[in-house]
Every structure is written in C-alpha cells, then in structure tokens.
Design a protein around this motif. Sequence first.
Motif, short mmCIF file in Angstrom:
data_model
loop_
_atom_site.label_atom_id
_atom_site.label_comp_id
_atom_site.label_asym_id
_atom_site.label_seq_id
_atom_site.Cartn_x
_atom_site.Cartn_y
_atom_site.Cartn_z
N HIS A 114 0.87 -1.18 0.00
CA HIS A 114 0.00 0.00 0.00
C HIS A 114 0.91 1.23 0.00
CE1 HIS A 114 -3.92 1.99 0.85
NE2 HIS A 114 -3.12 2.94 1.33
N GLU A 115 1.18 1.75 -1.19
CA GLU A 115 2.09 2.88 -1.34
C GLU A 115 1.48 3.90 -2.30
OE1 GLU A 115 5.78 1.39 -2.73
OE2 GLU A 115 6.16 0.12 -0.97
N SER A 116 1.84 5.17 -2.07
CA SER A 116 1.40 6.25 -2.95
C SER A 116 2.39 7.40 -2.82
CB SER A 116 -0.01 6.71 -2.59
OG SER A 116 -0.42 7.76 -3.43
N LYS A 160 3.72 4.98 2.67
CA LYS A 160 4.41 3.69 2.51
C LYS A 160 4.08 2.83 3.72
CE LYS A 160 8.32 5.10 -0.39
NZ LYS A 160 7.93 4.28 -1.54
N ARG A 161 2.96 2.14 3.65
CA ARG A 161 2.53 1.28 4.75
C ARG A 161 3.12 -0.11 4.57
NH1 ARG A 161 -3.95 2.77 4.76
NH2 ARG A 161 -3.71 5.02 5.02
N LYS A 197 3.06 -4.13 4.26
CA LYS A 197 2.16 -5.00 3.51
C LYS A 197 1.11 -5.61 4.43
CE LYS A 197 5.33 -6.25 -0.22
NZ LYS A 197 5.98 -7.37 -0.94
N GLN A 198 -0.12 -5.66 3.96
CA GLN A 198 -1.22 -6.21 4.74
C GLN A 198 -2.09 -7.11 3.87
OE1 GLN A 198 -3.24 -2.76 6.37
NE2 GLN A 198 -2.16 -2.97 8.31
N HIS A 237 -5.53 -8.33 2.34
CA HIS A 237 -6.75 -7.62 1.93
C HIS A 237 -7.96 -8.24 2.62
CE1 HIS A 237 -9.69 -5.66 -0.75
NE2 HIS A 237 -8.70 -4.81 -1.00
#
Length: 330
Positions: free
Chosen positions: A245-247, A252-253, A255-256, A258
């Motif tokens: 989950h990056e933008s 920059k979180r 990984k998780q 879904h």
Amino acid sequence: MKNYKEVVGIDVSKKTIDAYCYQAQVHKEFKNDIVGYKSLLNWVLKSTKGVSVFYCFENTGYYSLKLALYLNSQKIVYVEESPLKIKRSSGIVKEKTDRLDASLIARYGWIYREELIPSTVKSTTHLELGRLLALRDQLVRNNAGLKGTLKEMKVFLTSSTTDAGCISLKRSIDYLSKQVKAIEIRIEELIFDDVSMQKNYELLSSLKGVGFVVACQLIYHTGNFTRFDNWRSFSSYCGTAPFAHESGTSIKRRKQCHYLGDRKMKSLLSMASISAIQHDSELRIYYKRKLAEGKDKMLAINNVRNKLIARAFAVVKRGTPYVVLQNYAA
C-alpha cells in the motif's frame, strides 16, 4: 469472447430472471425454471436475429446454479461472474431495479468481453461435496449453540437430569451429532469413490495440522487442485497474501492482507496453523523465529498459514506425502 456480437445480461432472483440484450437494448422477464429458460432462448434468438451471443449473470448460489446447469446442458456459452466485480465496474448507481441490474450486467459483459473466460459447471461429485460441507458447518454451529445453552442452564438448576428443558437439549445435541457423523461418512464416500480426490486427500493428510475438514475444504475450494495455477493464487483467494500500500513518497505502509477473501477458508487455515505449530517442529521453530524478529503474533501465524498452503500445493504437485526433513538431518 471478443468474436461475439451480442451479450445478454441476466439478473437472477429466486422466482424470476430479467434478461437484457446490450446491443438490441430490449428487456424481458422470465420465470426461473426450465420453461422460462426455453422462452428466454427463443426470445433472444428473435431479438438478436441470429447473431453470435453469450450470456452473463452473477453467481447467486442455488438460484443461478439452475440456469448454469441448463445452459451447460444446451452447450451455450455463458459467464458466471462475481457480483462484487460487476458492482464495482458499474460506477455510481443511484437506482436499483431488476431491469437496471440486468442492463448493468450486460454492459459489464460487453466492456470486458475480451478478458472474460467461459464458465463451466462443476461435476456432480464436486457440487454434492460443496453442499455437504456447507450443511455440516451449519449443523456444527447449531450444535455448538445448543451446547452453550445447555451449559448455561445447568448453572441455574439444582438437578439438570430431571429438568425437561435439559433433557430436550441433550436429545437435540445427540441427534445433531449423529447427523454430522452421517454427513462425514457420506463425504468420505465421495472422496474415496474418486481416485484423484482420494490420492490428494491422502497427500494432504500427511501434513501436520491438516485434518479431515481442512483437507476436504482444500479439495473443494481448489477444484481438486485444478482451479489455481499455484499456491500464491490460492493464498490471495483466501485473503492470506500480503499486498503493498504505497502512494508517492509520503504513503508507505507495511504489507497487509486484503479484507476480501474466503473467510471460511481463512479461519480453517488459522486453526490448522495453530495445530501445526504445536505438532510440527519445523513450523514451531519457524513461528518462534518470526516472533523473535519482532513480528506481530498474527503476522507470524499468517506466515505459517502460507507455509501450509505452499506445502499442500507442493505435495499434490509432487505426488508424494510430506516428509519432515529434520527427522533425516545429520
């Protein structure tokens, strides 16, 4: 599917089906039975003037299964798609009617016709296995509820053996337990009547933490290991695969997993992982190492879940039972 000139979107409900031809822009309602399906085919033939057509509808369980079985028996091309995919491709929709739903399904089929793959009906054995597993889960939940009620009642009674309510609950619990046992026997018969299923079941049973229920559910959800190309695809299906989950440069979180996934399969894999950690020395060492690295407990359990999935696909692909390598280490 790109060579087809027309798509018929079908909104399936319990008693009726609404059909919409995307190019012809016509709509009609039919009964959700054999007579209605025959009328549907005749109507589509007249409305589309004989051009090549494929049908698209949502997977709504037993309601859509009847339609799928009929189309399959007539060798008619159809696509049975996830309702969530169709819903998220429709954009902002403020109104909801059966006719509108059918038109949105037809629109989805036409826009994504080059990417869609024709659906097929599962075998009779596979369908029965799924029904029995679902029924077993329901009976087990009901039985657990009755046992909880009985336990609470005993606290407030001086003599539970003479109380009419407790006696009735005990009889219900015993009856449901017998029904669960009978269903399990039938599931075993289905598994062992099919050579391929029997072999895969025996291979899966060689894994620590994988018991009767988990092995049967793995066989069902993977289509006897023909539905998914590799274990990573199945991990994504179950909701145990981590995603980034990056933008830009600010978000920059870590990984998780879904939230979309088969929750039943994920729950079963969680229980299987806990059992495997207790009885498999390799996975126990692996789990403790992840905790020592500072990882969260649930993250470490998820790693074990993925290890189990990878092992399940490996033993089936290899065709040999799992071997604990530590037993043969020098």
